[in-house]
Enzyme design. Structure first.
Site, PDB file in Angstrom:
ATOM      1  N   ARG A 129       0.838  -1.193   0.000  1.00 51.84           N
ATOM      2  CA  ARG A 129       0.000   0.000   0.000  1.00 51.84           C
ATOM      3  C   ARG A 129       0.877   1.250   0.000  1.00 51.84           C
ATOM      4  O   ARG A 129       2.026   1.224   0.448  1.00 51.84           O
ATOM      5  CB  ARG A 129      -0.908   0.023   1.227  1.00 51.84           C
ATOM      6  CG  ARG A 129      -1.832  -1.189   1.357  1.00 51.84           C
ATOM      7  CD  ARG A 129      -2.607  -1.127   2.661  1.00 51.84           C
ATOM      8  NE  ARG A 129      -3.546  -2.231   2.806  1.00 51.84           N
ATOM      9  CZ  ARG A 129      -3.274  -3.388   3.399  1.00 51.84           C
ATOM     10  NH1 ARG A 129      -2.057  -3.591   3.913  1.00 51.84           N
ATOM     11  NH2 ARG A 129      -4.178  -4.332   3.499  1.00 51.84           N
ATOM     12  N   HIS A 136      -3.482   2.341  -6.452  1.00 51.45           N
ATOM     13  CA  HIS A 136      -3.841   1.097  -5.772  1.00 51.45           C
ATOM     14  C   HIS A 136      -3.938  -0.069  -6.759  1.00 51.45           C
ATOM     15  O   HIS A 136      -3.855  -1.242  -6.355  1.00 51.45           O
ATOM     16  CB  HIS A 136      -5.166   1.262  -5.026  1.00 51.45           C
ATOM     17  CG  HIS A 136      -5.381   0.250  -3.948  1.00 51.45           C
ATOM     18  ND1 HIS A 136      -4.707   0.271  -2.754  1.00 51.45           N
ATOM     19  CD2 HIS A 136      -6.195  -0.826  -3.895  1.00 51.45           C
ATOM     20  CE1 HIS A 136      -5.088  -0.735  -1.999  1.00 51.45           C
ATOM     21  NE2 HIS A 136      -5.995  -1.428  -2.667  1.00 51.45           N
ATOM     22  N   ARG A 178      -1.092  -2.465  -6.629  1.00 55.79           N
ATOM     23  CA  ARG A 178      -1.253  -3.523  -5.618  1.00 55.79           C
ATOM     24  C   ARG A 178      -2.075  -4.675  -6.206  1.00 55.79           C
ATOM     25  O   ARG A 178      -1.759  -5.860  -5.988  1.00 55.79           O
ATOM     26  CB  ARG A 178      -1.920  -2.925  -4.384  1.00 55.79           C
ATOM     27  CG  ARG A 178      -2.197  -3.886  -3.248  1.00 55.79           C
ATOM     28  CD  ARG A 178      -2.574  -3.059  -2.014  1.00 55.79           C
ATOM     29  NE  ARG A 178      -3.337  -3.819  -1.053  1.00 55.79           N
ATOM     30  CZ  ARG A 178      -2.814  -4.649  -0.152  1.00 55.79           C
ATOM     31  NH1 ARG A 178      -1.504  -4.845  -0.124  1.00 55.79           N
ATOM     32  NH2 ARG A 178      -3.579  -5.290   0.706  1.00 55.79           N
ATOM     33  N   HIS A 238      -3.650  -9.324   4.388  1.00 51.95           N
ATOM     34  CA  HIS A 238      -5.094  -9.404   4.597  1.00 51.95           C
ATOM     35  C   HIS A 238      -5.400  -9.683   6.067  1.00 51.95           C
ATOM     36  O   HIS A 238      -4.767 -10.519   6.700  1.00 51.95           O
ATOM     37  CB  HIS A 238      -5.676 -10.512   3.715  1.00 51.95           C
ATOM     38  CG  HIS A 238      -7.145 -10.414   3.532  1.00 51.95           C
ATOM     39  ND1 HIS A 238      -8.036 -10.809   4.500  1.00 51.95           N
ATOM     40  CD2 HIS A 238      -7.891  -9.960   2.496  1.00 51.95           C
ATOM     41  CE1 HIS A 238      -9.266 -10.602   4.063  1.00 51.95           C
ATOM     42  NE2 HIS A 238      -9.207 -10.091   2.854  1.00 51.95           N
ATOM     43  N   TYR A 254       3.684 -16.565   8.936  1.00 54.75           N
ATOM     44  CA  TYR A 254       5.075 -16.975   8.782  1.00 54.75           C
ATOM     45  C   TYR A 254       5.226 -18.417   8.317  1.00 54.75           C
ATOM     46  O   TYR A 254       6.307 -18.835   7.931  1.00 54.75           O
ATOM     47  CB  TYR A 254       5.796 -16.808  10.122  1.00 54.75           C
ATOM     48  CG  TYR A 254       5.676 -15.409  10.654  1.00 54.75           C
ATOM     49  CD1 TYR A 254       6.411 -14.378  10.110  1.00 54.75           C
ATOM     50  CD2 TYR A 254       4.787 -15.116  11.678  1.00 54.75           C
ATOM     51  CE1 TYR A 254       6.276 -13.084  10.570  1.00 54.75           C
ATOM     52  CE2 TYR A 254       4.642 -13.825  12.154  1.00 54.75           C
ATOM     53  CZ  TYR A 254       5.390 -12.820  11.593  1.00 54.75           C
ATOM     54  OH  TYR A 254       5.250 -11.543  12.053  1.00 54.75           O
TER      55      TYR A 254
END
Length: 377
Positions: free
Chosen positions: A204, A310, A313, A336, A345
């Site tokens: 972003r 955007h 993205r 998200h 991870y």
């Protein structure tokens, strides 16, 4: 049939009126007699109403119908209790003050009906308010009244218009790798890496603006997102945590970007470990409003038309999906909010995130661009 003068009951009473309809009354927990707001066509309907009132008293859900709380007062307290991020708070405050309070502020909560809500929404649409704003206003109104239901102030949420809280967004474009590089070539040199990271790592703008030198690992080919800048009218420019816990993440970038990023860090980034990676033309924080002028000039120069920042993205997400990224891997790369912390991870350990970056790297290499390193072009 009981006589029309009424009959004795264990709870409340029902009597037949001269009109032929039936009236129901009961004594409330406060000791006062309460009469139903409306009369009933049959005695059975009146009996059922009394059973419901008794159940509310026994369950502790009874509310005093004489207490009339204005929607505006309740909405003000409701809004103060929301744990909103600064930008969300500001956006919803505008929605509440501009679209909701002018209609409902002085109305008692108990007097707001579904037909009123329907008329209010229709009036907004006919006044030319955008579909997204109307949907957002409906969402906020529904949330406020839902809390009123939970608090026992009203029995039913009058926001019952199917689909009113959703809006169908037009499909946003995503760029090809050559188009990304056309944009990167069209912006000033200090913004070039900003375009590439936005497109190939799906970051972003606020996350990019807040990146510091130690967030970029040129050897591991990763960028770590730990914070973001947000711009508000009330508080100005503020540093905040990402939108959710999942927003704190480490994303692999394509190996082809390593030389680009090394050049950028050497030439344009602030000094020091915590120096900003991207700075404005005057050396300050990269602001969205100032960058917009650069962006519009780049679009005009490349002829790419109605492309939003955007959409870069969106481009990164599309490239990753094309490369075979799973849903969880995509959600991680995009930060998200529905991803659990443990899953953030998990896929990094098995190297899948770098596989995604390698695929994007392969797409970049197909363009066969010459290196853009310290020597420049």
């Amino acid at each position: 049939m009981p006589n029309d003068k009424g009959r004795r009951r264990r709870f409340g009473s029902v009597r037949k009126l001269p009109s032929g309809r039936f009236q129901a009354r009961y004594r409330g927990p406060d000791g006062l007699m309460r009469t139903a707001d409306n009369t009933f066509a049959t005695q059975t309907d009146a009996d059922r109403w009394l059973v419901k009132q008794e159940a509310k008293i026994l369950d502790g859900d009874w509310t005093n119908p004489d207490v009339k709380i204005a929607f505006g007062d309740f909405a003000e307290d409701w809004f103060k209790d929301r744990d909103y991020a600064a930008t969300t708070r500001e956006r919803n405050a505008v929605v509440l003050n501009r679209f909701i309070l002018p209609t409902f502020s002085d109305l008692p909560l108990r007097e707001i009906t579904t037909p009123q809500v329907r008329r209010w929404r229709t009036d907004l649409i006919e006044a030319g308010v955008g579909a997204a704003s109307v949907a957002k206003a409906y969402q906020v109104l529904r949330a406020i009244l839902h809390t009123a239901v939970d608090d026992g102030l009203i029995e039913r949420n009058p926001c019952r218009i199917k689909g009113a809280g959703s809006v169908t967004h037009t499909e946003r474009p995503f760029l090809s790798v050559p188009e990304v590089y056309r944009l990167a070539d069209a912006v000033p040199p200090h913004c070039r890496a900003l375009i590439l990271l936005a497109a190939f790592c799906a970051l972003r703008f606020g996350e990019l603006a807040a990146l510091q030198r130690h967030d970029i690992d040129l050897e591991a080919h990763t960028v770590s997102v730990r914070r973001a800048y947000a711009e508000t009218r009330a508080e100005g420019l503020i540093v905040k945590a990402p939108k959710s816990a999942a927003g704190v993440r480490t994303v692999a970038f394509p190996a082809s970007l390593a030389e680009e990023l090394a050049h950028h860090l050497a030439e344009y980034a602030d000094a020091g470990r915590t120096g900003l990676v991207f700075v404005g033309a005057r050396g300050g924080v990269m602001r969205r409003n100032n960058f917009r002028r650069i962006w519009l000039r780049a679009l005009a120069a490349t002829g790419l038309g109605d492309v939003h920042f955007h959409d870069l993205r969106h481009t990164g997400n599309t490239l990753a999906a094309t490369g075979g990224a799973s849903t969880r891997e995509l959600m991680h790369r995009m930060g998200h909010s529905s991803v659990r912390a443990a899953l953030i991870y998990q896929h990094l350990v098995n190297g899948r995130d770098h596989v995604i970056a390698d695929y994007v790297d392969g797409q970049i290499r197909k363009v066969k661009r010459p290196p853009h390193g310290p020597s420049g072009t």
